[in-house]
Write an enzyme that holds these catalytic residues in place. Structure first.
Site, short mmCIF file in Angstrom:
data_model
loop_
_atom_site.label_atom_id
_atom_site.label_comp_id
_atom_site.label_asym_id
_atom_site.label_seq_id
_atom_site.Cartn_x
_atom_site.Cartn_y
_atom_site.Cartn_z
N GLU A 7 31.90 42.59 34.57
CA GLU A 7 31.31 42.95 33.02
C GLU A 7 30.73 41.79 32.40
O GLU A 7 29.66 42.25 31.51
CB GLU A 7 32.57 43.74 32.33
CG GLU A 7 32.23 43.81 30.96
CD GLU A 7 33.13 44.83 30.35
OE1 GLU A 7 33.31 44.82 29.19
OE2 GLU A 7 33.91 45.38 31.03
N LYS A 8 31.09 40.64 32.55
CA LYS A 8 30.28 39.66 31.93
C LYS A 8 30.51 38.13 33.02
O LYS A 8 31.32 38.25 33.76
CB LYS A 8 31.22 39.22 30.55
CG LYS A 8 32.73 39.27 30.86
CD LYS A 8 33.21 38.97 29.36
CE LYS A 8 33.70 40.18 28.62
NZ LYS A 8 34.79 40.84 29.13
N ASP A 103 35.85 45.66 33.05
CA ASP A 103 37.11 45.41 32.43
C ASP A 103 37.97 46.71 32.49
O ASP A 103 37.38 47.87 32.74
CB ASP A 103 37.02 45.22 30.89
CG ASP A 103 36.56 43.76 30.61
OD1 ASP A 103 36.55 42.66 31.40
OD2 ASP A 103 36.12 43.36 29.32
N ASP A 105 39.48 49.32 31.28
CA ASP A 105 39.43 50.19 30.22
C ASP A 105 38.28 51.26 30.17
O ASP A 105 37.41 51.32 31.26
CB ASP A 105 39.47 49.45 28.89
CG ASP A 105 38.16 48.82 28.58
OD1 ASP A 105 37.28 48.96 29.26
OD2 ASP A 105 38.18 47.92 27.63
N TYR A 328 44.27 39.90 29.88
CA TYR A 328 43.18 40.65 29.32
C TYR A 328 43.34 41.21 27.82
O TYR A 328 44.75 41.77 27.67
CB TYR A 328 42.94 42.07 30.20
CG TYR A 328 41.96 42.98 29.70
CD1 TYR A 328 40.56 42.69 29.51
CD2 TYR A 328 42.24 44.23 29.24
CE1 TYR A 328 39.69 43.31 28.98
CE2 TYR A 328 41.25 45.11 28.48
CZ TYR A 328 39.84 44.63 28.39
OH TYR A 328 39.08 45.36 27.84
N ARG A 330 42.15 43.19 25.25
CA ARG A 330 41.65 44.22 24.60
C ARG A 330 42.87 45.40 25.19
O ARG A 330 42.35 46.63 25.07
CB ARG A 330 40.40 44.71 24.95
CG ARG A 330 39.43 43.64 24.05
CD ARG A 330 37.91 44.05 24.80
NE ARG A 330 36.82 43.27 24.22
CZ ARG A 330 36.22 43.37 22.90
NH1 ARG A 330 36.40 44.54 22.48
NH2 ARG A 330 35.50 42.70 22.54
#
Length: 647
Positions: A7-8, A103, A105, A328, A330
């Site tokens: 994701e990043k 991520d 989610d 993580y 979030r």
């Protein structure tokens, strides 16, 4: 060739650290010695296309263009990440196997999926794409995750629900924001009147609280307390419980409003015998509170350190990505997988080396204890926020990072302390024909509460720590009756902590039972990952203002909320959306049905916007920034946020 798509960049580096070397870094990717490759997104590389992409005429905001509803939805490449998208597209084409490493989610699932679809990956290759769920960036944890790959197809419903949410937010926000901004300009206001499915109900919440406070009328009320002495010369106080005969002199909350009545009771019980009618003593236990999810952490950090939700989120991201000292952040979950308990001893040991305060807290932690936090049935795509085996790095953190990490570490360590044990006492007395009650709570064993700072007992707390050991039928003596003059107080103004708590527990503010039930199931307004951003948007739009720690609606925010139909400023519609999106993520409802219902409702709301009174939008202060001035590309790059787009 296997291509891992993170994701990043920070997640890509964590994956690389868990895989063999020597590795070769190139622009936008990392090559492994066996020819496999790791690349990354930089948050969303794509966004919903702007209206003028569908029709150049839509560049101008006009009421007769609305509603704008694309028949064939399009993605648009983000200008500042176009280069990385190009690199990814080439690597995707070369790869024989794709691994989705977004991520864990809903948003993380869509973020990589949208790139795969935009790159026109062949159906067979798409079907063979695998998914890795990484919540802990330490090499050991990443290795473990890479050994537990799943089929990305298992998450197709989750991706569809994220896509539906993104498109619904675009339709809802874009059309209604244009409609009300144009109506505002017609009334003389030159700012953007933005509307969002979550931000607008939050504004409505603050406006309603401010209005309630302004319209509040204080009332005097009275309590009567009996000063009691036992034959052993022990002293305590018991509170009068008014009988039904006193109802005419009480309000709906059961408070006595007549001082003469209170005075009469106080004088009648003075120097009178008191008979014990009930004496209950119960040994009780309280298990440790669950580890944090993001919202509960933000609420506690706001209470203890006066930090904003965004500050907490930004700090957590640094602890997760840069320091790799927490999992993580979030997360919306407060439970842990049972397998994670195996790591407890190593994490506690790492915490003992982190700082003097942490070492003290780990001293009595028993890694063999297993609290109710370990529950596989309650764990979703991610688990609670906890320290990692890198916790020994805590000494290198700055002040803000140390404060947030300290909270996370303490909450985790509580899971390895015994239950708090206390004696709960209830004594009821008959005095001169009246009923009186005393409640007590006496600590027996502090357990996990020993990790908390000592709480100062308020003079106004009605629960007494020590009550004498009595039994039914004992005769005591009332020395005097004491009248306590009280005044009702308005509901407190919102703060960062209480506004987040309200968003999380929004069902408390809803009267409709069916909506209340939905909101309880969906955990409130917004998600743990988006709440901070939503609050910040309301401040940037100048709809909310701060007065010290208090949060209030601005003049503009109140005027705007007064203009809107109740459907937009209450959480009911958002609750129904979330219920449908959740059902979609579980494969229980269809994307097409959700979008059809939404567009019908949008059309009705736009019709209402044309006839609504805009009188309250006249004579408002001009916004501090020109909302219609386009920022330069340089400015856009300098203010780019790492956070995902809020609703």
């Amino acid at each position: 060739m296997i291509l891992y798509i993170a994701e990043k960049p920070s997640l890509a580096r964590a994956i690389a650290a868990a895989l063999p070397g020597p590795q070769k870094k190139q622009e936008g990717c990392i090559w492994l010695p066996n020819g496999d490759c790791i690349s990354w997104c930089i948050g969303h590389l794509l966004e919903q296309a702007e209206p003028h992409i569908y029709n150049p005429a839509f560049k101008t905001w006009q009421l007769d263009h609305l509603p704008i509803i694309p028949s064939d939805w399009q993605w648009q490449e983000k200008a500042n990440t176009k280069k990385q998208l190009g690199i990814l597209k080439k690597l995707i084409k070369q790869a024989t196997q794709l691994v989705h490493a977004g991520d864990p989610d809903r948003e993380g699932q869509l973020l990589v999926d949208e790139v795969l679809h935009y790159a026109k990956v062949p159906a067979q290759k798409l079907q063979q794409t695998q998914r890795v769920l990484i919540s802990d960036l330490t090499p050991v944890a990443v290795k473990k995750s890479l050994q537990q790959l799943k089929s990305n197809a298992e998450f197709a419903a989750l991706s569809r629900s994220a896509l539906a949410r993104a498109r619904a937010d675009w339709l809802f926000g874009l059309n209604l924001t244009r409609a009300y901004t144009i109506r505002g300009r017609q009334a003389g206001y030159q700012g953007v009147l933005s509307i969002g499915r979550v931000q607008t109900p939050v504004l409505g919440l603050v406006v309603a609280r401010d209005t309630e406070r302004e319209n509040f009328v204080a009332k005097n009320y009275y309590q009567v307390w009996a000063q009691i002495t036992t034959p052993e010369n022990q002293h305590f106080q018991a509170k009068w419980l008014p009988s039904d005969a006193c109802r005419p002199y009480m309000d709906e909350e059961g408070r006595v409003l007549n001082r003469a009545l209170a005075k009469n009771v106080a004088s009648r019980i003075e120097n009178q015998p008191a008979l014990v009618s009930q004496a209950d003593y119960k040994q009780k236990k309280q298990p440790p509170p669950l580890p944090y999810n993001l919202s509960s952490l933000q609420i506690d950090a706001a209470k203890i350190f006066a930090m904003s939700a965004q500050q907490v989120l930004d700090t957590c991201q640094a602890l997760y990505e840069r320091h790799q000292i927490i999992t993580y952040p979030r997360s919306d979950c407060r439970y842990l997988p049972t397998l994670q308990h195996r790591d407890a001893k190593a994490i506690i040991n790492a915490l003992s080396k982190g700082s003097e305060a942490l070492a003290k807290s780990t001293k009595n932690a028993n890694s063999n204890l297993k609290s109710k936090a370990w529950n596989d049935k309650q764990v979703t795509a991610h688990h609670a926020i906890i320290p990692t085996s890198q916790a020994h790095k805590a000494a290198s953190l700055n002040k803000t990072e140390s404060q947030i990490f300290g909270l996370i570490a303490r909450q985790y360590l509580m899971q390895f302390y015994p239950d708090y044990q206390y004696l709960s006492t209830l004594i009821q007395l008959d005095i001169a024909g009246g009923k009186f009650e005393a409640k007590g709570s006496t600590p027996v064993a502090l357990g996990w509460r020993s990790l908390l700072p000592t709480k100062k007992k308020s003079d106004h707390e009605e629960e007494q720590e020590q009550l004498p050991n009595l039994k039914k039928g004992d005769s005591l003596w009332c020395d005097q009756g004491i009248i306590r003059d009280k005044v009702t107080t308005p509901p407190a103004a919102f703060t960062d902590a209480t506004l987040l708590a309200a968003m999380t527990g929004i069902s408390r503010f809803v009267s409709d039972k069916s909506i209340k039930a939905i909101l309880k199931e969906t955990d409130g307004l917004g998600t743990d990952a988006t709440r901070a951003g939503i609050i910040e948007i309301l401040f940037k739009r100048e709809f909310l203002i701060r007065q010290g720690k208090q949060i209030h609606a601005s003049q503009t925010g109140r005027a705007f909320a007064d203009t809107l139909p109740s459907q937009l400023v209450t959480p009911d519609m958002t609750a129904q959306w979330e219920a449908q999106l959740n059902a979609m993520s579980l494969g229980e409802s269809r994307y097409q049905d959700f979008m059809a219902g939404l567009t019908d409702n949008l059309t009705d709301l736009l019709t209402q916007s044309k006839s609504v009174s805009t009188a309250s939008l006249q004579h408002l202060p001009a916004p501090k920034r020109n909302p219609f001035k386009k920022r330069s590309a340089t400015r856009k790059r300098s203010t780019k946020s790492k956070a995902k787009k809020p609703a």
